[in-house]
Design a protein around this motif. Structure first.
Motif, mmCIF file in Angstrom:
data_model
loop_
_atom_site.group_PDB
_atom_site.id
_atom_site.type_symbol
_atom_site.label_atom_id
_atom_site.label_comp_id
_atom_site.label_asym_id
_atom_site.label_seq_id
_atom_site.Cartn_x
_atom_site.Cartn_y
_atom_site.Cartn_z
ATOM 1 N N GLN B 82 0.858 -1.212 0.024
ATOM 2 C CA GLN B 82 -0.224 -0.004 -0.007
ATOM 3 C C GLN B 82 1.065 1.172 -0.116
ATOM 4 O OE1 GLN B 82 -2.340 -0.187 3.534
ATOM 5 N NE2 GLN B 82 -2.956 -2.097 3.256
ATOM 6 N N VAL B 86 1.319 3.942 -3.045
ATOM 7 C CA VAL B 86 0.979 5.309 -2.901
ATOM 8 C C VAL B 86 2.013 6.441 -3.004
ATOM 9 C CG1 VAL B 86 -0.100 7.009 -1.251
ATOM 10 C CG2 VAL B 86 -1.072 4.771 -1.404
ATOM 11 N N MET B 147 -0.758 8.112 7.718
ATOM 12 C CA MET B 147 -1.255 7.419 6.474
ATOM 13 C C MET B 147 -0.896 8.273 5.310
ATOM 14 S SD MET B 147 -5.370 6.950 6.521
ATOM 15 C CE MET B 147 -5.994 8.302 5.360
ATOM 16 N N SER B 149 -1.894 9.315 1.292
ATOM 17 C CA SER B 149 -2.978 9.331 0.312
ATOM 18 C C SER B 149 -2.637 9.794 -0.988
ATOM 19 C CB SER B 149 -4.072 9.942 0.941
ATOM 20 O OG SER B 149 -3.803 11.223 1.364
ATOM 21 N N THR B 150 -3.207 9.227 -1.916
ATOM 22 C CA THR B 150 -3.278 9.784 -3.418
ATOM 23 C C THR B 150 -4.371 10.446 -3.923
ATOM 24 O OG1 THR B 150 -2.545 9.277 -5.374
ATOM 25 C CG2 THR B 150 -3.664 7.578 -4.001
ATOM 26 N N ARG B 151 -4.368 11.313 -4.928
ATOM 27 C CA ARG B 151 -5.571 11.791 -5.485
ATOM 28 C C ARG B 151 -5.573 11.109 -6.998
ATOM 29 N NH1 ARG B 151 -7.877 15.871 -3.125
ATOM 30 N NH2 ARG B 151 -6.809 16.830 -1.351
ATOM 31 N N LYS B 156 -8.633 6.037 -8.864
ATOM 32 C CA LYS B 156 -10.109 6.509 -8.438
ATOM 33 C C LYS B 156 -11.120 5.675 -9.418
ATOM 34 C CE LYS B 156 -12.667 10.664 -7.476
ATOM 35 N NZ LYS B 156 -12.915 11.959 -7.688
ATOM 36 N N VAL B 233 -5.445 0.181 -1.990
ATOM 37 C CA VAL B 233 -5.377 1.560 -2.266
ATOM 38 C C VAL B 233 -6.594 2.116 -3.255
ATOM 39 C CG1 VAL B 233 -3.784 3.025 -3.374
ATOM 40 C CG2 VAL B 233 -2.800 1.305 -1.762
ATOM 41 N N ARG B 237 -8.028 4.978 -1.616
ATOM 42 C CA ARG B 237 -6.967 5.958 -2.147
ATOM 43 C C ARG B 237 -6.052 6.498 -1.225
ATOM 44 N NH1 ARG B 237 -11.509 6.859 -4.547
ATOM 45 N NH2 ARG B 237 -12.432 8.855 -3.511
ATOM 46 N N ALA B 238 -5.792 5.373 -0.205
ATOM 47 C CA ALA B 238 -4.675 5.679 0.917
ATOM 48 C C ALA B 238 -4.110 4.446 1.461
ATOM 49 C CB ALA B 238 -5.432 6.253 2.025
ATOM 50 N N SER B 240 -1.976 2.793 4.835
ATOM 51 C CA SER B 240 -1.450 2.906 6.233
ATOM 52 C C SER B 240 -0.933 1.658 6.903
ATOM 53 C CB SER B 240 -2.562 3.203 6.910
ATOM 54 O OG SER B 240 -2.578 3.208 8.426
#
Lengths: 334, 324
Positions: B82, B86, B147, B149-151, B156, B233, B237-238, B240
């Motif tokens: 993960q 990311v 954590m 995260s990704t955009r 998505k 992921v 979208r994250a 951890s």
């Protein structure tokens, strides 16, 4: 072997030295390097602190040694420490408010030890009821870890419990030289049991060859169950020391203790296949790991990076142990 | 007389063999009576989603257990996948490169596990306990415990895409399941894996390169952990270090419920999938019944213990029957 007899002799001598004293040499090396890099490392204060910390994990490791000597594994000790911590502090808080006496402390210690012993017995009975081998002991005690950890959280409501009692004796249990003495005393008793009693010999026998031990009329199931009980009891005693040290209890107190204890036992040289090793080995293993941890702290390596070192040490220690055995076998055949 | 006994044992054997399916049906029936909304479409969707991600790792665990080994480090490998995925997405913004790097990293970690077990001859429990600690340390050093995260748009869309009302992740899982099942049942590699787990000495004498087989099983495990990590992921979208700490042992439980023996040499991936379904339905049921999180954990632990005890009893019963 191609290098001629002279070379073989030289190497075999080195292997013999390494095999017997490898861990001790490692310990001395760590101490020397750390004290050169950071002079504060060898101050009395730091050494005492280190030993006090070592004794908490040390007491747990002693019980785990017994279990691993029989060729088993106990992953539930950390959770037992957590549960016993919250139970002990809550008990002391409830009954030790009005200038409680030392008798209360003794009663609480006895009760907590009994709780640990009972949880251990549950572990042991489940495992022996199916004649569990290493794999099964792993998974069953992992299941118990989850169960006992959630009991600790349920009992405390997930809350951190601060000590509010006034009993002096309980507070002394974890301060000064007491934890170190307690660790050594338990170690002494367990060492004596392991080396001088029939029970101890039978444990070694079970570890070396369980089937053989069964055929020789040893009550394998009973003895294995008792070792798990002892393991639970040492975890409970360690909970007493740690709660007394910090004068509070967290339901997550013992998280990860099991890994540290296993690492200590393995580094000490009690081999996974059971049979050999012992309490003295474990004491050395505990010392190596806590000295190393402390040295890394003093030098300034953060806690997360220390996980890398700790994991690596477990693997290297077992790999070396296996390599030793191979060499020993080869030398025996030569 | 003899015949009736035989028939009865046959029926008993049949029931025993279908325990997973019966257990699953029983759970679903009970739950849908107790709470009618249990069979609502959104709940089924969420069950399938949970089964997909854990199921991928369970496929790998099945292969490993068949080969007679074990991997405790799956949870750490899953976290690492993960975090790496990311981080790569954020750094390169190139999903395909990120996927490739994560897969390779999973393969390397798995192979490393395999080599430690086969070449250094460390017991797989201890070895993977060590690598579990190390990889977790690596994750924590990398993220400081935070954590990430990704955009990323691709992630998505993939995470939100649905085919026939079911998340795309489920189809990835089905793909993995088919591949693993085919490999296990119809290839030489698969057959050698069963032989290795069944009796390693005999397998070696029969000319099977058992260390290679085991290492490959570990490598597949690494690869599948990487895939599962990336699947998570795309959903969240994250990544951890908190996600999936229980994945290794949950997968073992699923594998054992599915009838793969811990001693190795038997089992299959489809039944593991059913086992995973049982566990996920059980967990969902616990949540549905409104139990506190601590009680849910308590139940998980008890289930794990019960499963192992049950496994050993049934295996022994079969062994005794063969012995007779």
């Amino acid at each position: 072997m191609a290098g001629g007899p002279q070379k073989l002799k030289f190497w075999s001598r080195i292997t013999i030295v390494l095999r017997s004293y490898g861990v001790l040499i490692g310990l001395v090396l760590i101490i020397v390097i750390a004290s050169i890099m950071e002079p504060t490392f060898l101050t009395a204060n730091n050494v005492l602190n280190m030993l006090r910390q070592a004794s908490v994990i040390g007491i747990v490791s002693l019980g785990v040694t017994f279990v691993m000597m029989t060729g088993g594994m106990d992953l539930s000790v950390g959770a037992i420490v957590s549960l016993c911590s919250v139970v002990a502090i809550r008990m002391m808080n409830t009954y030790g408010q009005t200038g409680g006496s030392s008798a209360l402390t003794l009663v609480v210690v006895a009760l907590i030890a009994a709780i640990g012993f009972l949880i251990g017995l549950v572990n042991g009975s489940i495992i022996t009821s199916i004649n569990g081998r290493l794999g099964e002991t792993f998974i069953i005690t992992y299941g118990m870890q989850i169960v006992v950890a959630s009991l600790a959280l349920l009992y405390s409501g997930g809350q951190f419990i601060t000590g509010t009692f006034t009993d002096g004796l309980y507070q002394q249990l974890g301060t000064g030289l007491f934890p170190i003495f307690l660790f050594l005393a338990i170690a002494l008793v367990m060492h004596a049991v392991l080396t001088y009693t029939t029970f101890g010999k039978q444990i070694c026998f079970i570890g070396a060859n369980m089937e053989c031990a069964r055929m020789s009329g040893i009550k394998v199931r009973l003895l294995r169950t008792i070792t798990y009980g002892i393991c639970g009891m040492t975890a409970a005693l360690s909970a007493i020391v740690v709660t007394s040290r910090v004068f509070s209890a967290s339901p997550l107190q013992g998280n990860g203790y099991e890994l540290e204890a296993i690492a200590a036992v393995v580094v000490g040289g009690t081999s996974q296949s059971g049979g050999n090793g012992g309490i003295v080995n474990t004491i050395i293993g505990v010392l190596v790991l806590s000295v190393l941890g402390n040295a890394l702290n003093v030098v300034g390596v953060d806690a997360n990076a220390q996980l890398l070192v700790r994991g690596g040490i477990i693997i290297v220690a077992v790999a070396l142990d296996m390599w030793n055995k191979k060499t020993a076998q080869r030398m025996a055949t030569i | 007389m003899k015949k009736t006994i035989h028939n009865r044992t046959a029926v008993f054997e049949f029931v025993l063999n279908q325990t997973v399916l019966l257990l699953l049906l029983a759970f679903i029936v009970i739950m849908s009576i107790v709470r009618t909304s249990f069979l609502a479409w959104w709940n089924i969707q969420s069950i399938l989603l949970d089964v997909s991600i854990y199921g991928v790792v369970a496929c790998g665990m099945t292969m490993l257990i068949i080969s007679g080994e074990f991997d405790l480090s799956a949870s750490s490998q899953y976290m690492w996948a993960q975090i790496l995925f990311v981080t790569m997405l954020n750094a390169t913004n190139n999903p395909f490169l990120s996927i490739l790097v994560t897969l390779v990293s999973g393969l390397v970690l798995g192979t490393l596990n395999g080599l430690i077990v086969t070449k250094l001859r460390v017991n797989s429990f201890i070895a993977t306990l060590g690598t579990m600690t190390m990889i977790r340390g690596l994750c924590l050093v990398f993220t400081n415990g935070n954590m990430v995260s990704t955009r990323n748009e691709f992630v998505k869309t993939l995470g939100q895409a649905q085919i026939l009302g079911v998340s795309s992740l489920f189809y990835i899982y089905i793909g993995v399941l088919v591949v693993v099942s085919v490999v296990l049942a119809y290839t030489n590699f698969g057959r050698r894996l069963y032989a290795t787990g069944g009796n390693i000495e005999v397998a070696r004498l029969a000319g099977i390169h058992t260390s290679f087989q085991k290492t490959m099983a570990f490598s597949s495990m690494g690869l599948l952990c990487a895939i599962a990590g990336m699947m998570l992921v795309t959903m969240l979208r994250a990544g951890s270090t908190q996600y999936g700490t229980d994945i290794a042992l949950t997968c073992v439980a699923a594998t054992v419920i599915g009838g793969t023996r811990l001693s190795g040499g038997a089992g299959n991936a489809i039944r593991t999938a059913l086992g995973m379904m049982v566990i996920v339905v059980l967990y969902k049921a616990l949540i549905y019944l409104g139990l506190q999180a601590y009680y849910q954990n308590l139940a998980k632990g008890l289930v794990l213990i019960a499963v192992v005890v049950f496994d050993v009893y049934t295996t022994r019963r079969r062994a005794e029957k063969i012995g007779r």
